[in-house]
Motif scaffolding. Structure first.
Motif, mmCIF file in Angstrom:
data_model
loop_
_atom_site.group_PDB
_atom_site.id
_atom_site.type_symbol
_atom_site.label_atom_id
_atom_site.label_comp_id
_atom_site.label_asym_id
_atom_site.label_seq_id
_atom_site.Cartn_x
_atom_site.Cartn_y
_atom_site.Cartn_z
ATOM 1 N N UNK A 143 0.771 -1.234 0.000
ATOM 2 C CA UNK A 143 0.000 0.000 0.000
ATOM 3 C C UNK A 143 0.801 1.281 0.000
ATOM 4 N N UNK A 144 2.106 1.199 0.173
ATOM 5 C CA UNK A 144 2.928 2.403 0.279
ATOM 6 C C UNK A 144 2.904 3.199 -1.025
ATOM 7 N N UNK A 145 2.343 4.413 -0.968
ATOM 8 C CA UNK A 145 2.370 5.293 -2.121
ATOM 9 C C UNK A 145 1.416 4.950 -3.241
ATOM 10 N N UNK A 146 0.479 4.019 -3.036
ATOM 11 C CA UNK A 146 -0.492 3.697 -4.086
ATOM 12 C C UNK A 146 -1.373 4.919 -4.362
ATOM 13 N N UNK A 147 -1.601 5.213 -5.629
ATOM 14 C CA UNK A 147 -2.431 6.372 -5.975
ATOM 15 C C UNK A 147 -3.900 5.965 -6.069
ATOM 16 N N UNK A 148 -4.447 5.551 -4.929
ATOM 17 C CA UNK A 148 -5.849 5.154 -4.831
ATOM 18 C C UNK A 148 -6.515 6.066 -3.797
ATOM 19 N N UNK A 199 -7.634 0.593 -9.545
ATOM 20 C CA UNK A 199 -8.353 1.549 -8.698
ATOM 21 C C UNK A 199 -7.760 2.963 -8.668
ATOM 22 N N UNK A 200 -6.804 3.247 -9.533
ATOM 23 C CA UNK A 200 -6.189 4.574 -9.475
ATOM 24 C C UNK A 200 -6.897 5.601 -10.352
ATOM 25 N N UNK A 201 -7.757 5.164 -11.266
ATOM 26 C CA UNK A 201 -8.417 6.123 -12.161
ATOM 27 C C UNK A 201 -9.749 5.571 -12.655
ATOM 28 N N UNK A 202 -10.536 6.452 -13.288
ATOM 29 C CA UNK A 202 -11.788 6.060 -13.907
ATOM 30 C C UNK A 202 -12.784 5.471 -12.940
ATOM 31 N N UNK A 205 -11.560 4.068 -9.600
ATOM 32 C CA UNK A 205 -11.315 5.017 -8.512
ATOM 33 C C UNK A 205 -12.617 5.340 -7.783
ATOM 34 N N UNK A 206 -13.725 5.402 -8.525
ATOM 35 C CA UNK A 206 -15.033 5.620 -7.891
ATOM 36 C C UNK A 206 -15.378 4.451 -6.982
ATOM 37 N N UNK A 207 -15.150 3.240 -7.490
ATOM 38 C CA UNK A 207 -15.438 2.028 -6.708
ATOM 39 C C UNK A 207 -14.607 2.000 -5.424
ATOM 40 N N UNK A 208 -13.371 2.481 -5.492
ATOM 41 C CA UNK A 208 -12.492 2.464 -4.321
ATOM 42 C C UNK A 208 -12.766 3.608 -3.362
#
Length: 338
Positions: A143-148, A199-202, A205-208
């Motif tokens: 999880x370190x630095x994940x763009x979520x 999960x970082x975009x689109x 990302x909404x789901x997350x």
């Protein structure tokens, strides 16, 4: 058999189920003394001594050590306390044997090396704190630095294995596999890559996002169960019960994005559900052909093993859900049945 009658050592051995040498040993060890000796100097046993010899035989068959038996016969402990203590020992041995069985099954299945055998033994012998640390280390790196979205990794971290006090062989085997996976650098990198890409975009990302996650794992779960309960009861998708259940679900889903449920939104959601089987088929085909990490081999496998370890009920197969029935219930414009 008389209470006052005395019996030679051979009879005492036969009646107690012990050998003559064992009866002689317990006498010499001061565990069960004979009642006396006859004129020829042979040991004689009364009914009380024979009963004690029977108890000694039973306790020895349970692997009770002689010192515990001696204390019991001398009145230093009660039979209840002795049996309770022994039960704890047997249960501890049972846990060890289950762990060994899990290790052996895994080794046989994997054809592992001696080094892997040693590692597996260490894995099943871990304390709760050590297991927690293994999972924390995994999520700290993944999880370190994940763009979520904020809080998403913490939610994933909370879905963790809790090995019960009395695990089954299947739970131990699942823990061995999971602990091996989360400690593997390639698996960590694959899970990280999958989560970042998904999960970082689109839409991912909404789901997350917090709102969708709260709905998915909170109120939405109960609402989905209401819909499925109506389906399983044989209700028509246009029955009052089905309509009430599906409407509550759609209102909750719409509220996640701050929308209001309208006939137009109902139709869009219905169309989406009609397309789900085809979407699932395409996803399966893409996963099979993909050179990138996919759910079933990364986070999906983690969650599957966690479910086994925690004794959770198997999740319903997404392909088995009644999408066509749900879509019809969602669609606007049709009359509601009885």
């Amino acid at each position: 058999m008389s209470d006052e009658e005395l019996y030679p050592i051979g009879d005492a051995a036969h009646r107690s189920g012990l050998s003559v040498s064992a009866v002689r040993f317990y006498a010499d060890a001061g565990i069960v003394a004979p009642a006396g000796v006859n004129a020829a100097g042979h040991r004689m046993y009364d009914i009380g001594a024979i009963a004690r010899l029977e108890l000694v035989r039973t306790l020895r068959e349970l692997d009770t050590d002689l010192e515990h038996i001696r204390r019991l016969l001398e009145g230093g402990t009660t039979l209840h306390d002795l049996l309770t203590t022994h039960l704890e020992v047997v249960e501890g041995q049972e846990r060890v044997l289950r762990a060994r069985r899990a290790v052996l099954r895994t080794l046989i299945r994997q054809g592992a090396t001696p080094a892997q055998a040693d590692l597996m033994h260490k894995l099943v012998s871990m304390t709760d704190e050590e297991r927690e640390r293994v999972i924390d280390d995994f999520w700290n790196e993944v999880g370190a630095g994940l763009s979520v979205p904020e809080g998403f990794v913490e939610r994933l971290r909370r879905m963790r294995p809790v090995l019960p006090e009395e695990p089954t062989a299947a739970q131990l085997e699942a823990w061995i596999e999971l602990a091996d996976l989360v400690g593997d650098a390639k698996f960590r990198a694959a899970v990280r890559s999958y989560l970042e890409r998904t999960y970082s975009s689109g839409e991912g990302r909404v789901v997350a996002g917090a709102a969708f996650q709260e709905f998915m794992y909170g109120s939405g779960t109960a609402l989905v169960e209401e819909v499925l309960a109506a389906y399983r009861a044989g209700e028509s998708p246009r029955s009052a019960r089905a309509q009430q259940a599906v409407t509550r679900f759609m209102e909750g889903a719409a509220a996640v994005s701050g929308a209001r449920l309208t006939p137009q939104l109902r139709d869009r959601m219905a169309e989406m559900y009609r397309q789900v089987p085809e979407l699932l088929r395409r996803i399966a085909e893409e996963d099979a052909a993909s050179t990138e990490p996919v759910y079933g081999d990364t986070h999906g496998r983690y969650m599957e093993l966690v479910g086994v370890i925690n004794g959770d009920a198997p999740q319903e197969d997404p392909e088995a859900l009644p999408y066509a029935w749900i879509a019809e219930a969602m669609a606007s414009g049709a009359p509601v049945g009885p």
